[in-house]
Design an enzyme around this catalytic site. Structure first.
Site, PDB file in Angstrom:
ATOM      1  N   SER A   1       0.829  -1.210   0.000  1.00  0.00           N
ATOM      2  CA  SER A   1       0.000   0.000   0.000  1.00  0.00           C
ATOM      3  C   SER A   1       0.863   1.260   0.000  1.00  0.00           C
ATOM      4  O   SER A   1       1.655   1.469  -0.920  1.00  0.00           O
ATOM      5  CB  SER A   1      -0.941  -0.052   1.207  1.00  0.00           C
TER       6      SER A   1
ATOM      7  N   ASP B   1      -6.022  -4.134  -1.764  1.00  0.00           N
ATOM      8  CA  ASP B   1      -4.914  -3.735  -0.893  1.00  0.00           C
ATOM      9  C   ASP B   1      -4.214  -4.948  -0.259  1.00  0.00           C
ATOM     10  O   ASP B   1      -4.861  -5.831   0.318  1.00  0.00           O
ATOM     11  CB  ASP B   1      -5.449  -2.825   0.217  1.00  0.00           C
TER      12      ASP B   1
END
Length: 759
Positions: free
Chosen positions: A504, A618
């Site tokens: 991320s 993610d």
């Protein structure tokens, strides 16, 4: 009446020619359509030595002779008959023809030029590699062989092996005549699991690796053998099949003692028989108890230039300079051996004897090839731990003739590590098109080295010597700005980074650094991307996500463009999660923007990234601190960086005040909630978590279990104290950077000791 000879069809020739045996039906059919029939009459020159070549010829009928002229003398090398071919090297290299082919008897050949050949192998890189391997094997001279050095040397070597120490000279003399002396080039297999056992082996010189697999084909045990070790000794006692596959990692001199020879000789010497049997039993006990000693192999690095004008000597001296800081290092060339042997022609045993001697007195050997000395070059390429293919970064797109001749046949699993080292002398040059350079070559790693700086050589040295440092950056939204400060502190304290990756926000910061940006540029770019630009404000109807994602894509693309991960200065990866397969996805190749977009696709906030039939979100869902991934990628020292989040509990308390007193599981109506937030005088209601922050926090919770594994796999686990900040505190840029910087400066001295770095 004489029967008429039938001319074989092109399909028949292709099907029976070794070069094409392992090709798919589709490729063969494409080739059939690409060949052109050509007729040649007697005395016609088909190809001429020294001229450019760009075509392969298959002989259907007729006869052709092959000649080569060296030092003004013309010599006939052989003949080419129907069903055979010539000129195949021209299909994969620009090397001039190395021989002249003349038609002796009129006939028909089929011709294919390089352009048509390339079309047939487009998107078939594995088949092309197999084709190149066959071409290479035609010129290979070094094979497993049985040869016997002088009796004096055999006795000296055998007497130095621990197994035979204390055994009388008379017994060794008797045994010497019945020993099979084997030369095994690096990469060759000594035995395979399940083979019939008919004796044992003693390693006189060299090193090997063994591998044991279970009934399901999974590896359950591995290890190494080196000088003095016994291999397969249980065969003398049980006669059972081989229990492991054993492969040479360096060229070896090995003695084989058959079961019959062992019984015949040692039966005459009961004390020696008892001593040897006891030694074997002790070895068997140690193996079963897991106490076998693993000997560390010295590092042997072979340099292999892909261009004739590339200065191998200069690179060797730069590398040696870096290695000498760690251990005893020497550069070895074929002329050094010739100097010792005088005018006498050297043999494989001479080369190995010299190398074995140097190994005993040095920690690192840097070997340089001599393409005019074929025996020397083949020998060192099979007696090395690592081959560095050196190339000018602008000239690596074409296979060199030497690359095909000496390296094209490689397919062994346990062979030396192959690294393509791309050299950049222009400070403005950047890596590009790297992925295509590995399409034909067998390459394990690609390194980008700027020759005008020592950093590249020092990093390469750390990889060679098992000291490489990998930095794994965790996710955490705006908190990720603290990574910038940490990297800035590491730079100031001379703590190097050889590999980098993240999840991320960590993936984004890692990519900026991997593109070659130092700490000041990293800070400037990150601020422009995530703090100054509102990349997460293109809201949409929340059918799939709250944010459309188009603006985020645009901002990311404006930063990285079409840059590929393979074209980054440092090895890099990003972690994402596959919703489709419910597993972690490591992205270490392809467009950088896709890796960043997938790794940061927070479920519910950004739409999933769709790639090759998978929905990617993610990476924090399964692995927010990818220290274990960094270890898997080969980093010797792993620094994992987490972004603390314990402070969010205070925000949760504020959130509780929104609920009605008697119903803590239901929110007020949307209108009431809106007015409560806007007009409430209590600041805590305005600062209570919103939908975005709740979704983002929920994403990170799932990967908390992976933190324990990250800590276990990390040499250094750093948890930056940013718990008082929120995941969307984009305006707190400088505060967060400063926190990471102070943390890094505080711990730098301790880290240097842990990483074994010199002050």
């Amino acid at each position: 009446m004489r029967s008429k000879t039938t001319t074989p069809t092109l399909k028949q020739i292709i099907s029976s020619t070794d070069l094409f045996l392992n090709l798919s039906t589709e490729t063969k059919e494409h080739l059939e359509r690409s060949f052109h029939k050509v007729k040649f009459v007697k005395n016609k020159v088909v190809i001429k030595q020294g001229e450019p070549g760009h075509a392969l010829y298959l002989v259907a009928t007729g006869s052709f002779s092959v000649y080569a002229t060296n030092d003004g003398k013309k010599q006939k090398l052989g003949e080419v008959k129907p069903g055979s071919c010539f000129g195949e090297g021209a299909l994969v290299t620009d090397e001039p023809r190395n021989a002249t082919v003349v038609c002796d008897q009129s006939g028909i050949v089929y011709r294919i030029d390089r352009n048509e050949f390339n079309k047939a192998f487009k998107d078939r890189s594995e088949e092309l590699k197999a084709f190149v391997r066959l071409i290479s094997r035609r010129s290979r001279a070094l094979h497993r062989s049985v040869f016997r050095p002088e009796p004096r040397r055999i006795k000296e070597l055998i007497s130095s092996v621990p197994m035979f120490q204390g055994v009388g000279a008379k017994l060794i003399s008797e045994l010497e005549h019945q020993m099979e002396w084997i030369f095994l080039p690096g990469g060759e297999t000594l035995m395979r699991q399940g083979d019939k056992a008919d004796g044992m082996y003693v390693v006189v010189n060299g090193s090997l690796v063994y591998e044991v697999r279970n009934d399901q084909g999974l590896v359950v045990s591995t290890g190494t053998f080196s000088k003095g070790d016994i291999i397969g000794e249980m065969a003398l006692l049980t006669g059972e099949p081989r229990t492991a596959t054993v492969v040479a990692t360096l060229s070896c001199e090995i003695v084989k003692i058959s079961t019959v020879a062992f019984e015949t000789v040692f039966s005459k010497h009961p004390p020696s028989m008892l001593a040897i049997t006891k030694l074997i039993a002790d070895r068997f006990t140690k193996d079963r108890m897991g106490k076998r000693t693993i000997k560390k192999t010295r590092s042997i690095i072979t340099l292999f230039p892909l261009q004739k004008d590339l200065s191998v000597r200069e690179f060797a001296h730069n590398l040696a300079g870096a290695l000498k800081k760690i251990g005893r290092t020497t550069i070895v060339e074929s002329k050094d051996l010739k100097k010792n042997k005088g005018d006498r022609e050297h043999a494989v045993s001479d080369i190995l004897e010299s190398l074995y001697h140097l190994q005993d007195s040095h920690d690192f050997l840097i070997l340089c090839p001599d393409f005019e000395d074929k025996l020397w070059t083949e020998t060192i390429l099979h007696h090395t731990n690592r081959i560095l293919l050196l190339s000018d970064a602008k000239k690596a797109d074409v296979l060199s003739p030497e690359e095909i001749r000496f390296l094209g046949d490689a397919e062994e699993t346990f062979g030396p590590i192959r690294e393509l080292v791309l050299l950049y002398s222009d400070a403005n040059a950047k890596p590009q098109n790297t992925s295509n350079l590995t399409r034909v070559r067998k390459i394990d790693v690609v390194r980008h080295i700027r020759t005008y700086s020592q950093h590249g050589f020092e990093s390469l040295t750390r990889f060679i010597t098992g000291r490489s440092i990998g930095l794994a950056l965790g996710g955490g939204g705006a908190k990720g700005f603290a990574h910038i400060g940490l990297i800035k502190a590491m730079q100031e304290e001379n703590i190097p980074i050889d590999m980098i990756g993240g999840t991320s926000a960590g993936a984004l910061m890692a990519s900026i650094y991997a593109m070659g940006n130092d700490a000041p540029n990293l800070e400037r770019i990150a601020k422009a991307l995530m703090s100054d630009k509102k990349t997460l404000n293109d809201y949409t109807v929340p059918v799939v996500s709250l944010i459309r994602g188009k603006k985020f894509n645009t901002v990311i693309k404006s930063f990285v463009g079409e840059t590929m991960i393979e074209d980054l200065w440092l090895p890099y990866f990003a972690v994402a999660t596959s919703l489709t397969k419910a597993q972690k996805v490591i992205i270490d190749r392809g467009p950088v923007w896709k890796a960043l977009r997938a790794s940061a696709s927070i479920p519910g906030i950004l739409p999933p990234f769709f790639e090759k039939g998978e929905l990617l979100v993610d990476g924090a869902m399964l692995d927010n601190i990818p220290g274990a991934v960094m270890r898997e990628k080969g980093a010797d020292f792993v620094i994992s960086v987490a972004l603390a989040s314990d402070g969010d509990s205070a925000a949760d308390e504020r959130f509780g005040s929104i609920y009605p007193k008697n119903n803590s599981g239901a929110l007020p109506s949307a209108l009431r909630l809106f007015f409560k937030r806007i007009f409430s005088k209590a600041q805590n209601l305005k600062e209570a978590p919103n939908l975005l922050s709740l979704l983002m926090r929920a994403t990170f919770v799932a990967s908390d279990a992976a933190m324990a594994q990250a800590k276990a796999e990390s040499d250094i686990f750093a948890e930056l104290p940013v718990e008082q900040y929120g995941l969307f505190d984009w305006k707190k840029f400088y505060e967060l950077v400063e926190i990471g910087y102070r943390y890094g400066k505080t711990h730098a001295k301790t880290w240097k000791k842990q990483l074994k770095l010199r002050e």
